[in-house]
Write a protein that holds these residues in place. Structure first.
Motif, PDB file in Angstrom:
ATOM      1  N   GLY A 151       8.227  -7.033 -13.652  1.00 12.30           N
ATOM      2  CA  GLY A 151       8.333  -5.592 -13.384  1.00 12.30           C
ATOM      3  C   GLY A 151       8.934  -4.828 -14.555  1.00 12.30           C
ATOM      4  N   TYR A 191      11.482  -5.078 -10.397  1.00 12.21           N
ATOM      5  CA  TYR A 191      12.164  -5.395 -11.665  1.00 12.21           C
ATOM      6  C   TYR A 191      13.655  -5.666 -11.521  1.00 12.21           C
ATOM      7  N   PHE A 197       8.151  -1.102 -16.069  1.00  7.95           N
ATOM      8  CA  PHE A 197       9.212  -0.111 -16.317  1.00  7.95           C
ATOM      9  C   PHE A 197       9.128   0.397 -17.763  1.00  7.95           C
ATOM     10  N   LEU A 233       5.730  -6.112  -9.602  1.00  8.41           N
ATOM     11  CA  LEU A 233       6.261  -4.805 -10.011  1.00  8.41           C
ATOM     12  C   LEU A 233       7.775  -4.693  -9.781  1.00  8.41           C
ATOM     13  N   MET A 266      13.459  -8.285  -4.007  1.00 11.48           N
ATOM     14  CA  MET A 266      14.631  -7.515  -4.460  1.00 11.48           C
ATOM     15  C   MET A 266      15.916  -8.067  -3.850  1.00 11.48           C
ATOM     16  N   ASN A 282      -2.074  -5.489   2.940  1.00 13.92           N
ATOM     17  CA  ASN A 282      -0.775  -4.909   3.299  1.00 13.92           C
ATOM     18  C   ASN A 282      -0.318  -5.393   4.665  1.00 13.92           C
ATOM     19  N   ARG A 283       1.028  -5.391   4.836  1.00 21.95           N
ATOM     20  CA  ARG A 283       1.614  -5.769   6.131  1.00 21.95           C
ATOM     21  C   ARG A 283       0.996  -4.918   7.244  1.00 21.95           C
ATOM     22  N   THR A 284       0.867  -3.613   6.973  1.00 18.16           N
ATOM     23  CA  THR A 284       0.203  -2.722   7.928  1.00 18.16           C
ATOM     24  C   THR A 284      -1.217  -2.475   7.398  1.00 18.16           C
ATOM     25  N   SER A 307       3.158  -5.127  -5.115  1.00 19.22           N
ATOM     26  CA  SER A 307       3.826  -3.818  -5.092  1.00 19.22           C
ATOM     27  C   SER A 307       4.656  -3.666  -3.822  1.00 19.22           C
ATOM     28  N   THR A 308       4.944  -4.787  -3.146  1.00 14.62           N
ATOM     29  CA  THR A 308       5.903  -4.714  -2.042  1.00 14.62           C
ATOM     30  C   THR A 308       7.298  -4.915  -2.640  1.00 14.62           C
ATOM     31  N   PRO A 309       8.355  -4.509  -1.928  1.00  7.85           N
ATOM     32  CA  PRO A 309       9.694  -4.729  -2.496  1.00  7.85           C
ATOM     33  C   PRO A 309      10.201  -6.157  -2.303  1.00  7.85           C
ATOM     34  N   ALA A 315       0.839  -1.205   0.000  1.00 10.59           N
ATOM     35  CA  ALA A 315       0.000   0.000   0.000  1.00 10.59           C
ATOM     36  C   ALA A 315       0.874   1.255   0.000  1.00 10.59           C
ATOM     37  N   LYS A 352      -2.797   0.981   6.577  1.00  8.45           N
ATOM     38  CA  LYS A 352      -2.366   1.713   5.366  1.00  8.45           C
ATOM     39  C   LYS A 352      -3.150   1.209   4.159  1.00  8.45           C
ATOM     40  N   GLY A 400       3.819   3.826  -2.384  1.00  5.26           N
ATOM     41  CA  GLY A 400       3.726   4.730  -3.534  1.00  5.26           C
ATOM     42  C   GLY A 400       3.351   4.007  -4.819  1.00  5.26           C
ATOM     43  N   ALA A 401       4.008   2.884  -5.108  1.00  5.87           N
ATOM     44  CA  ALA A 401       3.711   2.157  -6.354  1.00  5.87           C
ATOM     45  C   ALA A 401       2.294   1.603  -6.305  1.00  5.87           C
TER      46      ALA A 401
HETATM   47  P1  NAP Z   1       7.046   1.974  -0.625  1.00  3.40           P
HETATM   48  O1  NAP Z   1       6.259   3.220  -0.835  1.00  3.40           O
HETATM   49  O2  NAP Z   1       8.158   1.957   0.355  1.00  3.40           O
HETATM   50  O3  NAP Z   1       5.974   0.830  -0.203  1.00  3.40           O
HETATM   51  C1  NAP Z   1       6.373  -0.461   0.092  1.00  3.40           C
HETATM   52  C2  NAP Z   1       5.148  -1.323   0.438  1.00  3.40           C
HETATM   53  O4  NAP Z   1       5.618  -2.649   0.630  1.00  3.40           O
HETATM   54  C3  NAP Z   1       4.451  -0.931   1.732  1.00  3.40           C
HETATM   55  O5  NAP Z   1       3.084  -1.194   1.614  1.00  3.40           O
HETATM   56  C4  NAP Z   1       5.103  -1.848   2.754  1.00  3.40           C
HETATM   57  O6  NAP Z   1       4.247  -2.187   3.828  1.00  3.40           O
HETATM   58  C5  NAP Z   1       5.331  -3.084   1.949  1.00  3.40           C
HETATM   59  N1  NAP Z   1       6.480  -3.812   2.473  1.00  3.40           N
HETATM   60  C6  NAP Z   1       7.751  -3.366   2.599  1.00  3.40           C
HETATM   61  N2  NAP Z   1       8.534  -4.334   3.103  1.00  3.40           N
HETATM   62  C7  NAP Z   1       7.746  -5.404   3.313  1.00  3.40           C
HETATM   63  C8  NAP Z   1       7.962  -6.697   3.847  1.00  3.40           C
HETATM   64  N3  NAP Z   1       9.181  -7.062   4.243  1.00  3.40           N
HETATM   65  N4  NAP Z   1       6.921  -7.538   3.928  1.00  3.40           N
HETATM   66  C9  NAP Z   1       5.687  -7.186   3.525  1.00  3.40           C
HETATM   67  N5  NAP Z   1       5.398  -5.959   3.028  1.00  3.40           N
HETATM   68  C10 NAP Z   1       6.428  -5.077   2.923  1.00  3.40           C
HETATM   69  O7  NAP Z   1       7.669   1.465  -1.991  1.00  3.40           O
HETATM   70  P2  NAP Z   1       7.093   1.685  -3.468  1.00  3.40           P
HETATM   71  O8  NAP Z   1       7.594   2.956  -4.023  1.00  3.40           O
HETATM   72  O9  NAP Z   1       5.633   1.445  -3.426  1.00  3.40           O
HETATM   73  O10 NAP Z   1       7.836   0.527  -4.274  1.00  3.40           O
HETATM   74  C11 NAP Z   1       7.486  -0.820  -4.050  1.00  3.40           C
HETATM   75  C12 NAP Z   1       8.148  -1.707  -5.107  1.00  3.40           C
HETATM   76  O11 NAP Z   1       7.643  -1.395  -6.394  1.00  3.40           O
HETATM   77  C13 NAP Z   1       9.657  -1.535  -5.157  1.00  3.40           C
HETATM   78  O12 NAP Z   1      10.267  -2.793  -5.010  1.00  3.40           O
HETATM   79  C14 NAP Z   1       9.950  -1.047  -6.571  1.00  3.40           C
HETATM   80  O13 NAP Z   1      11.055  -1.740  -7.120  1.00  3.40           O
HETATM   81  C15 NAP Z   1       8.698  -1.427  -7.324  1.00  3.40           C
HETATM   82  N6  NAP Z   1       8.471  -0.441  -8.410  1.00  3.40           N
HETATM   83  C16 NAP Z   1       8.650  -0.875  -9.682  1.00  3.40           C
HETATM   84  C17 NAP Z   1       8.483  -0.009 -10.723  1.00  3.40           C
HETATM   85  C18 NAP Z   1       8.669  -0.510 -12.146  1.00  3.40           C
HETATM   86  O14 NAP Z   1       8.797   0.312 -13.059  1.00  3.40           O
HETATM   87  N7  NAP Z   1       8.662  -1.804 -12.353  1.00  3.40           N
HETATM   88  C19 NAP Z   1       8.111   1.331 -10.486  1.00  3.40           C
HETATM   89  C20 NAP Z   1       7.919   1.741  -9.168  1.00  3.40           C
HETATM   90  C21 NAP Z   1       8.108   0.833  -8.128  1.00  3.40           C
HETATM   91  P3  NAP Z   1       4.079  -1.270   5.141  1.00  3.40           P
HETATM   92  O15 NAP Z   1       3.004  -0.276   4.794  1.00  3.40           O
HETATM   93  O16 NAP Z   1       3.669  -2.217   6.184  1.00  3.40           O
HETATM   94  O17 NAP Z   1       5.413  -0.631   5.397  1.00  3.40           O
END
Ligand code: NAP
Length: 463
Positions: A433, A412, A437, A410, A388, A349-351, A383-385, A327, A354, A329-330
């Protein structure tokens, strides 16, 4: 020298200014409207009246495709910028100068010298409507802009020749920007290239900069991809890393360098919004995040293209039942894309709180990651990381993946994540992903330059 192409709305002075620039530079002058009249043996009002605008645009496209590739000054019709094929031909090895003027000035000029109507509206309304409709295209077409409302064609022409000699960025600004880039984070080969662009004796004063704004963003593949595209399409631009913990510093450097645009990444997608003059109200405003800033004619306009990167690969699954994991930015862009495709979306979502906040914004259901089994989705978007890092757990267990499901990760880096591997083993349809991109980068390039790069070309360049 290079081709100098004038574009802009009718009545902004493209032909008058173009002719003077041709005299001052001793280059041949070509006017696409005149070339159309020569080719068809008819006047433009006659073509519009007898065959309609569509036929006119077809002939215009043929004329633009046939323009000489050698140095020349070219004045174009007001609507050429709306066609990506035209933009590809006009932009190659050229300097695109956008002439613009305020509504009163254009109305007054067109009242003196009428042109075929483009709508059934009264003149002033037609001008306002068409300028607004084409605004994004003009911004994408403009390497440089000149306001001709209160200037003579001769003065505008002198500004263009000044630009050709000196560019737009004073030496002092270039030196200060170099200090910003000498952080040790930019690879030495790339820094050396920046030094040739920003140094005291730049190889070409017209080379414009742009880049990815983030912290950290050294992992971004944007510079590699965009610089390859500049090479492919003959664009005098260079794309680099604008990496700094302070977004205000990045925006300041970008503005002083007259940068063309920024791709915005973590953690600045929301923080960038107050720095903008305008925001795309269709998507970026609703998503609440901007990943693309186009600087044009002194204005910074923000867009979100992430959602397009999620929407495009799922377009055939309209109306499906979807789970969105995460939940952040992505996820906001993904939620916008999935609801735009009329899917029944549950955000997990984990939280969970959110997930609730995001779900309420987009009319979705929500829950914690543990609720997955109760939903039974056709589509899963991660959409979680997770994935990676090599030590990461997958966001779903193997037994939660079934044939017939579509799994879109998502993440990549790596290109094939453990989730995608497991989904393939389970017989799911998978989308990596990289597809997101490619989709978001393709739209970004279109917003920056008006050129529609085939997805296949982007895939090849990213190999
Ligand atoms: P973000 O805003 O930091 O959000 C991360 C989300 O993942 C949050 O909901 C978080 O949950 C959850 N999360 C993080 N660590 C976790 C874990 N260990 N277990 C379970 N849930 C977890 O990041 P973002 O900008 O959305 O990006 C997320 C991913 O999308 C990234 O890996 C990025 O590579 C990918 N992305 C890819 C592209 C593309 O072009 N392919 C573009 C943008 C983003 P909480 O709310 O509980 O913290």
């Amino acid at each position: 020298m290079r081709r100098i192409v004038f574009c802009g709305f009718r009545g902004t002075g493209k032909t008058e200014v173009g002719k003077i620039v041709a005299e001052l530079t001793t280059l041949p002058f070509l006017d696409t409207d005149q070339l159309i009249e020569q080719k068809t043996g008819r006047s433009i009002p006659d073509i519009f009246h007898e065959d309609g605008e569509e036929r006119f645009r077809t002939v215009e496209r043929e004329v633009i495709e046939g323009l000489p590739k050698s140095d020349a000054v070219i004045s174009t019709g007001g609507g050429v910028v709306t066609d990506p094929a035209n933009m590809e031909h006009l932009r190659r090895d050229s300097l695109m100068v956008l002439l613009y003027a305020d509504l009163d000035t254009i109305e007054e000029r067109l009242a003196r010298k009428p042109r075929p109507p483009l709508t059934g509206l009264p003149l002033r309304e037609e001008i306002a409507t068409m300028m607004e409709r084409r605004r994004q295209h003009y911004q994408a077409a403009a390497d440089f802009c000149i306001d001709t409302s209160r200037t003579t064609p001769a003065a505008a022409a002198v500004r263009v020749t000044g630009l050709l000699r000196e560019g737009t960025v004073p030496a002092k600004e270039r030196r200060e920007a170099l200090r910003f880039f000498r952080t040790g984070r930019i690879p030495p080969k790339c820094l050396a290239r920046l030094e040739t662009i920003l140094g005291d004796n730049p190889a070409d004063p017209l080379t414009r900069l742009m880049g990815v704004a983030g912290y950290p963003c050294a992992h971004s593949r944007g510079p590699f991809l965009f610089n390859a595209l500049f090479n492919e399409y003959g664009l005098d631009y260079h794309y680099t890393w604008f990496e700094d913990p302070e977004l205000a510093e990045i925006v300041d450097v970008a503005r002083h360098l007259d940068a063309r645009g920024l791709s915005v990444t973590i953690p600045f997608k929301q923080e960038i919004i107050p720095f903008l003059d305008e925001i795309d109200e269709h998507a970026a405003e609703q998503i609440g995040a901007v990943n693309t800033v186009v600087f044009s004619c002194g204005t910074a306009r923000g867009y979100n293209t992430d959602w397009i990167g999620v929407r495009k690969p799922l377009v055939d699954l309209k109306g499906s039942k979807a789970v969105l994991l995460g939940a952040g930015g992505a996820a906001a862009g993904a939620a916008f894309a999935l609801t735009d495709l009329e899917m029944d979306v549950t955000i997990l979502n984990r939280t969970p709180e959110k997930a609730k906040v995001l779900a309420e914004r987009f009319g979705c259901k929500w829950g914690g990651l543990g609720n997955f089994d109760t939903v039974k989705p056709d589509v899963v978007v991660n959409s979680t990381p997770l994935g990676m890092k090599s030590e990461d757990q997958k966001p779903l267990r193997d037994d939660q993946l079934h044939a017939g499901m579509t799994v879109f990760d998502l993440v990549y880096t790596p290109p094939v994540t453990p989730l995608i591997e497991a989904a393939r083993r389970a017989g799911c349809k998978t989308i990596t992903g990289t597809e997101m991109f490619i989709g978001q980068a393709r739209e970004q390039f279109y917003l920056f330059f008006g050129i529609d790069v085939p997805a296949e070309k982007l895939r090849e360049l990213l190999k």
